[in-house]
Design a protein around this motif. Structure first.
Motif, PDB file in Angstrom:
ATOM      1  N   LYS A 105      -4.068   0.183  -2.240  1.00 32.44           N
ATOM      2  CA  LYS A 105      -3.948  -0.955  -1.391  1.00 32.44           C
ATOM      3  C   LYS A 105      -4.076  -2.263  -2.230  1.00 32.44           C
ATOM      4  CE  LYS A 105      -5.494   0.669   3.054  1.00 32.44           C
ATOM      5  NZ  LYS A 105      -6.339   0.268   4.263  1.00 32.44           N
ATOM      6  N   ILE A 106      -3.044  -3.074  -2.398  1.00 33.01           N
ATOM      7  CA  ILE A 106      -3.075  -4.242  -3.276  1.00 33.01           C
ATOM      8  C   ILE A 106      -2.709  -5.376  -2.401  1.00 33.01           C
ATOM      9  CG2 ILE A 106      -2.031  -5.465  -5.290  1.00 33.01           C
ATOM     10  CD1 ILE A 106      -1.036  -2.639  -5.994  1.00 33.01           C
ATOM     11  N   THR A 107      -3.826  -6.446  -2.536  1.00 34.46           N
ATOM     12  CA  THR A 107      -3.651  -7.630  -1.732  1.00 34.46           C
ATOM     13  C   THR A 107      -2.799  -8.808  -2.421  1.00 34.46           C
ATOM     14  OG1 THR A 107      -5.375  -7.226  -0.199  1.00 34.46           O
ATOM     15  CG2 THR A 107      -4.718  -9.522  -0.421  1.00 34.46           C
ATOM     16  N   LEU A 108      -1.927  -9.112  -2.257  1.00 28.24           N
ATOM     17  CA  LEU A 108      -1.069 -10.036  -2.981  1.00 28.24           C
ATOM     18  C   LEU A 108      -1.616 -11.719  -2.743  1.00 28.24           C
ATOM     19  CD1 LEU A 108       2.705  -8.739  -2.657  1.00 28.24           C
ATOM     20  CD2 LEU A 108       1.008  -8.224  -4.308  1.00 28.24           C
ATOM     21  N   THR A 109      -1.291 -12.628  -3.659  1.00 27.03           N
ATOM     22  CA  THR A 109      -1.236 -14.172  -3.187  1.00 27.03           C
ATOM     23  C   THR A 109      -0.412 -14.216  -2.274  1.00 27.03           C
ATOM     24  OG1 THR A 109      -0.089 -14.896  -5.068  1.00 27.03           O
ATOM     25  CG2 THR A 109      -2.305 -14.464  -5.451  1.00 27.03           C
ATOM     26  N   GLU A 110      -0.332 -15.468  -1.654  1.00 26.39           N
ATOM     27  CA  GLU A 110       0.766 -15.942  -0.785  1.00 26.39           C
ATOM     28  C   GLU A 110       2.269 -15.931  -1.445  1.00 26.39           C
ATOM     29  OE1 GLU A 110       1.723 -19.252   2.615  1.00 26.39           O
ATOM     30  OE2 GLU A 110       0.041 -19.453   1.246  1.00 26.39           O
TER      31      GLU A 110
ATOM     32  N   LYS B   3       0.728  -1.320   0.023  1.00 27.45           N
ATOM     33  CA  LYS B   3       0.113  -0.037  -0.023  1.00 27.45           C
ATOM     34  C   LYS B   3       0.743   1.216  -0.006  1.00 27.45           C
ATOM     35  CE  LYS B   3      -0.554   0.056   5.061  1.00 27.45           C
ATOM     36  NZ  LYS B   3      -1.460   0.158   6.121  1.00 27.45           N
ATOM     37  N   ASN B   4       0.240   2.473  -0.581  1.00 27.64           N
ATOM     38  CA  ASN B   4       0.683   3.848  -0.203  1.00 27.64           C
ATOM     39  C   ASN B   4      -0.132   4.589  -0.212  1.00 27.64           C
ATOM     40  OD1 ASN B   4      -0.297   3.977  -2.887  1.00 27.64           O
ATOM     41  ND2 ASN B   4       1.602   4.202  -3.892  1.00 27.64           N
TER      42      ASN B   4
END
Length: 229
Positions: free
Chosen positions: A152-157, A147-148
């Motif tokens: 916000k970006i949710t990545l895979t594992e 995030k900045n």
């Protein structure tokens, strides 16, 4: 308490044989169709999921996709007669940890289960993991979050593990084999194709950061490039 596994397979004979063998080591809950399998996942706690692909009501790909929306960490193993590399790549892109082709040996399946359960336990045992700053971003490995002030970006594992690996080795060449072994414990060709997809996504995230880049090192691997200010 033993580890609990969700096993979704509609072939009665194969399901009986596999369940009978696995129950010597784990608690196994078997479901014979996709819809029931996902409903069971939502109502019980499991340590690992094993999925066939060709299933009634909801196929294994759909189950995996829905599971990943709820849980980014639980290991998922596909067992399938589908041998096309596109199917393997699709499964891995959806967040599966491995893909075994039928017929498979019970010994190999149990070995892979143990590898992923141990890896999952190590992740659980970590009390705290440091956060990272790069460019304008903050990376929270525990939450798979980049995030900045704008996004916000949710990545895979796997994407989160790859980003952490790069951030731990700035301006160092990482061989493809090392990256694949770190992320999957194997340097399989099909996993390599998935790695390229993850690299592409990370590049999109940092494309507006002039001081950052992921450089291809032909026939060797990649380098996380950080320009000195």
């Amino acid at each position: 308490m033993g580890k609990k596994i969700l096993y979704v397979e509609d072939d009665e004979t194969l399901a009986f044989l596999t369940t009978d063998n696995l129950e010597h080591h784990y608690e196994v809950v078997h479901c014979n169709n996709g819809k029931k399998g996902f409903e069971t996942f939502c109502t019980q706690a499991f340590d690992l999921v094993i999925l066939d692909i060709m299933l009634p009501d909801m196929d294994g790909f759909q189950i995996a996709e829905n599971i990943r929306k709820k849980n980014q960490e639980i290991p998922i193993i596909f067992l399938s007669a589908k041998t096309l590399k596109e199917d393997r790549i699709k499964g891995l892109k959806l967040g599966a940890d491995d893909y075994l082709i039928k017929p498979y040996s019970i010994e190999e399946l149990i070995l892979k289960i143990e590898v992923f359960l141990q890896r999952s336990q190590k992740t659980t045992d970590k009390i705290s993991i440091k956060n990272y700053s790069f460019g304008s971003f903050l990376f929270e490995p525990e939450n798979y979050l980049v995030k900045n002030q704008h996004i916000k970006i949710t990545l895979t594992e796997r994407e989160a593990q790859l980003l952490k690996l790069f951030l731990d080795h700035p301006n160092m060449v990482l061989k493809r084999e090392k990256i694949l072994m770190e992320l999957w414990g194997s340097d399989d060709y099909f996993l390599g194709r998935s790695l390229d997809v993850f690299i592409s996504r990370l590049r999109k995230i940092i494309k507006e950061e002039p001081a950052l880049a992921i450089e291809n090192i032909p026939r060797v691997g990649f380098k996380w490039v950080v320009e000195e200010k």
